[in-house]
Every structure is written in structure tokens, then in C-alpha cells.
Write an enzyme that holds these catalytic residues in place. Structure first.
Site, PDB file in Angstrom:
ATOM      1  CB  CYS A 195     -61.750  21.503  79.064  1.00 27.24           C
ATOM      2  SG  CYS A 195     -61.969  21.086  77.297  1.00 27.24           S
ATOM      3  CG  ASP A 250     -54.787  20.111  75.211  1.00 32.22           C
ATOM      4  OD1 ASP A 250     -55.387  20.691  76.140  1.00 32.22           O
ATOM      5  OD2 ASP A 250     -55.364  19.410  74.360  1.00 32.22           O
TER       6      ASP A 250
HETATM    7  P1  RI2 Z   1     -57.393  14.335  77.978  1.00 35.16           P
HETATM    8  C1  RI2 Z   1     -58.630  18.877  75.493  1.00 35.16           C
HETATM    9  O1  RI2 Z   1     -58.433  19.639  74.335  1.00 35.16           O
HETATM   10  C2  RI2 Z   1     -58.795  19.745  76.716  1.00 35.16           C
HETATM   11  O2  RI2 Z   1     -57.981  20.889  76.705  1.00 35.16           O
HETATM   12  C3  RI2 Z   1     -58.405  18.758  77.795  1.00 35.16           C
HETATM   13  O3  RI2 Z   1     -58.106  19.364  79.030  1.00 35.16           O
HETATM   14  C4  RI2 Z   1     -57.179  18.124  77.141  1.00 35.16           C
HETATM   15  O4  RI2 Z   1     -57.532  17.992  75.763  1.00 35.16           O
HETATM   16  C5  RI2 Z   1     -56.700  16.832  77.694  1.00 35.16           C
HETATM   17  O5  RI2 Z   1     -57.684  15.835  77.558  1.00 35.16           O
HETATM   18  P2  RI2 Z   1     -59.538  19.683  73.114  1.00 35.16           P
HETATM   19  O6  RI2 Z   1     -59.192  18.515  72.199  1.00 35.16           O
HETATM   20  O7  RI2 Z   1     -56.267  13.836  77.121  1.00 35.16           O
HETATM   21  O8  RI2 Z   1     -60.918  19.594  73.695  1.00 35.16           O
HETATM   22  O9  RI2 Z   1     -57.041  14.311  79.446  1.00 35.16           O
HETATM   23  O10 RI2 Z   1     -59.288  20.996  72.420  1.00 35.16           O
HETATM   24  O11 RI2 Z   1     -58.690  13.597  77.688  1.00 35.16           O
END
Ligand code: RI2
Length: 320
Positions: A125, A194
Site C-alpha cells: 500500500c 490504520d
Molecule cells: P499512513 C492506508 O489506508 C493504508 O492502509 C496505509 O498503510 C495506511 O493508510 C497508513 O497510511 P487507505 O486510506 O498514515 O489507503 O502511514 O485505505 O500514510
């Protein structure tokens, strides 16, 4: 941009990533102050609570969102006058945004210590916190290579490979299901989060737990990079973290799915990696084993069981 526009962008993932969601929500709440009825403290609080509720309802999993809103709204609620409430809103919102930005930088510095020269990394991700560690290791002159997954169905891996490419880091882009095939080439898996439960279980983008399982099998360490506000206080009393189920149309176009009468499409956005598959959680306060999650919630997030119980009771009364 209005608070409702921000909420919609979070819901549709135009604004995404747990940290960014929290900062955007707090910024929106702060800006919303100018548009609400401020004829009395009660009216103001009512409207701000409604606004916070709208933001809260956008995406259920990333606990950074309720934690950030709680951090701001808690002091707004305690204000004795309208002026005090508005001052509290602005100062808390600014403090959250500044400290969460600094937290990502600090995680980068701490996380980079766990990356060695010559390491081959894998990430899944698009996590600002995980990327901060990789980019900082690279900045320090460590030669690293990164395997980055595609991340079906929303392909956030594209954001990751662009960031790595911009930094000049050799990167291999793979489909999610290729993770195990390459695991024996990997020295360290590094992902974001998350939400982290009190038992150290890590909620992250769907597919993380499969990668963790493959890493565990291959004896490859897995590091989670997460700000302390990704820890979920409500799990102290056993509350489960809700896994967001997104529109099936993200996985399979509605016209194709519609023609397949016996097929149901599932689209959970996150999964849970048990603490036993996590070697280290790097926060802005230091690196901890997942078993210390409760200590982080209590010491650094400032929530203990009593405070939690008070809030839990209030919530329940509200619902009655
Ligand atoms: P940071 C994202 O969720 C991903 O799962 C990623 O690992 C997590 O948030 C943390 O991201 P999504 O919003 O806060 O893409 O480290 O569903 O940037």
C-alpha cells in the site's frame, strides 16, 4: 473547501492514508468554525459535534480519525465560554496537525535505524510513515531496493512507486499475489497501519496479513511504522476495530457482476495481522514490540482505562 466536501473526499478516497485523513479532518473542522451558528456556546457546540460526526462517519477503520477528532473536540467540549471553545478548536487543531507531521518525520529517523545498507525491502500500500523510513534510510546513503505491491483494487502501490522513483530508489513493482514468491529475496518488510489494537494486532490495507504470514514463514522481519494516534484506545475494553467493506464496484464492474447471478463480490479494505507476525512497531516515541501496545495507549496517547470508561459510559447514555 467545505467540511462536507472534505468528508466526501475522504469517503471516496481522494484524500486517503490514515495520517492524511486525520489531518484533513482536523483542518476541515477548524475551517468549519467560520460557518457555524455562534449565537451561543450551546448552539456552537451542537453544530461542531454534528460536523465532527459527519467526518467520523466517512471511513470506519482508520482510528487516526476518531483519535484526532477526540483530541480536538475534547477541549472544545470543556470550554466555559464561546470564545474559549473557539480558541481551543484552533489551538488543538493546529497542535494536532503540527505534531502529526513531525511524528512522521521522527518515525522516518527511528525507522531508518532498522534498515541496513544493502537491504531489500518490501512494502504494501501507500503509507507515509513506512515511506518516511525508507526515504530517510536512502537519504542517509544506505543502498536499498524496494519491492512494492500493486494493492488491488485501488492500486495505491502506484503512489508508492512514484515516490520511490522520484527519490531514485530502485523499485520492483509486483502484483499482490506475487509477494510470497519474492519473500526469500526480502530482508525486511515495512508497512504502515490504520489501527493497532491493545493486543498489538495491526489493521492495515487488505493483503498485509498474507504478506506478514509469508514473511513469518520465511523468517523475514516485519516492521510497522505508525504514529501513536494509530493505536485504538477502545480496544482496551474489547471493542473490535470495524473493517471497512467498500463498494464491490471497485473490484468488479457492476455490469459484469450484474450478469453473474451466483457471484457475490467482497471488498474488505483492511485486514488484521496478529501481533505474533509483527516484530516491531516504530512510532514517533520510539520502537516497541507489539506487546507494549497498551503502554503506548496509556503513556503516549493519554488514555487509560478510567478515562475510556467515562467516555464509553457517556457514549452509551447518548445512544439511549
Ligand atoms: P499512513 C492506508 O489506508 C493504508 O492502509 C496505509 O498503510 C495506511 O493508510 C497508513 O497510511 P487507505 O486510506 O498514515 O489507503 O502511514 O485505505 O500514510
Amino acid at each position: 473547501m467545505s467540511l462536507y466536501e472534505t468528508a466526501e473526499k475522504i469517503r471516496t478516497m481522494e484524500i486517503r492514508g490514515a495520517g492524511k485523513i486525520a489531518r484533513a479532518a482536523v483542518e476541515a473542522l477548524k475551517d468549519h468554525d467560520h460557518t457555524v451558528d455562534a449565537s451561543s456556546l450551546e448552539r456552537y457546540l451542537q453544530e461542531m459535534e454534528r460536523a465532527a460526526g459527519t467526518l467520523l462517519a466517512t471511513r470506519p477503520t482508520a482510528v487516526s480519525l476518531p483519535n484526532a477528532l477526540h483530541f480536538v473536540m475534547n477541549s472544545v467540549r470543556r470550554a466555559a465560554s464561546l470564545d474559549e471553545a473557539r480558541r481551543a478548536l484552533h489551538s488543538r487543531a493546529d497542535a494536532f496537525i503540527a505534531s502529526s507531521t513531525t511524528a512522521v518525520e521522527r518515525i522516518g529517523e527511528i525507522g531508518a535505524r532498522h534498515i541496513s545498507d544493502g537491504d531489500v525491502l518490501m512494502t504494501h500500500c501507500n503509507s507515509q510513515a513506512a515511506l518516511a523510513c525508507i526515504l530517510e534510510a536512502h537519504r542517509q546513503g544506505k543502498e536499498v531496493e524496494v519491492f512494492a505491491t500493486e494493492v488491488r483494487p485501488r492500486n495505491q502501490g502506484l503512489l508508492t512507486i512514484r515516490a520511490l522513483n522520484d527519490a531514485g530508489i530502485p523499485t520492483r513493482y509486483i502484483v499482490d499475489s506475487a509477494a510470497r514468491s519474492f519473500m526469500n529475496d526480502i530482508d525486511l518488510v515495512i508497512v504502515g497501519s490504520d489501527a493497532i489494537a491493545v493486543n498489538g494486532a495491526v489493521v492495515n490495507k487488505i493483503g498485509t496479513s498474507q504478506i506478514a504470514l509469508a514473511a513469518h514463514e520465511a523468517r523475514t522481519n516485519l516492521v510497522v511504522a505508525a504514529e501513536t494516534y494509530k493505536f485504538a484506545p477502545r480496544t482496551i475494553l474489547g471493542e473490535l476495530i470495524e473493517i471497512e467493506e467498500r463498494d464491490p464496484g471497485e473490484v468488479l464492474a457492476a455490469d459484469i457482476a450484474g450478469a453473474l447471478r451466483h457471484v457475490t463480490v467482497h471488498n474488505p479494505a483492511f485486514d488484521v495481522t496478529p501481533a505474533e507476525y509483527v516484530d516491531l512497531i516504530v512510532t514517533e516515541q520510539g520502537a516497541f514490540p507489539p506487546e507494549l501496545a497498551y503502554v503506548i495507549i496509556r503513556e503516549y496517547l493519554g488514555w487509560d482505562i478510567e478515562e475510556f470508561q467515562k467516555i464509553f459510559e457517556i457514549d452509551h447514555q447518548d445512544q439511549e
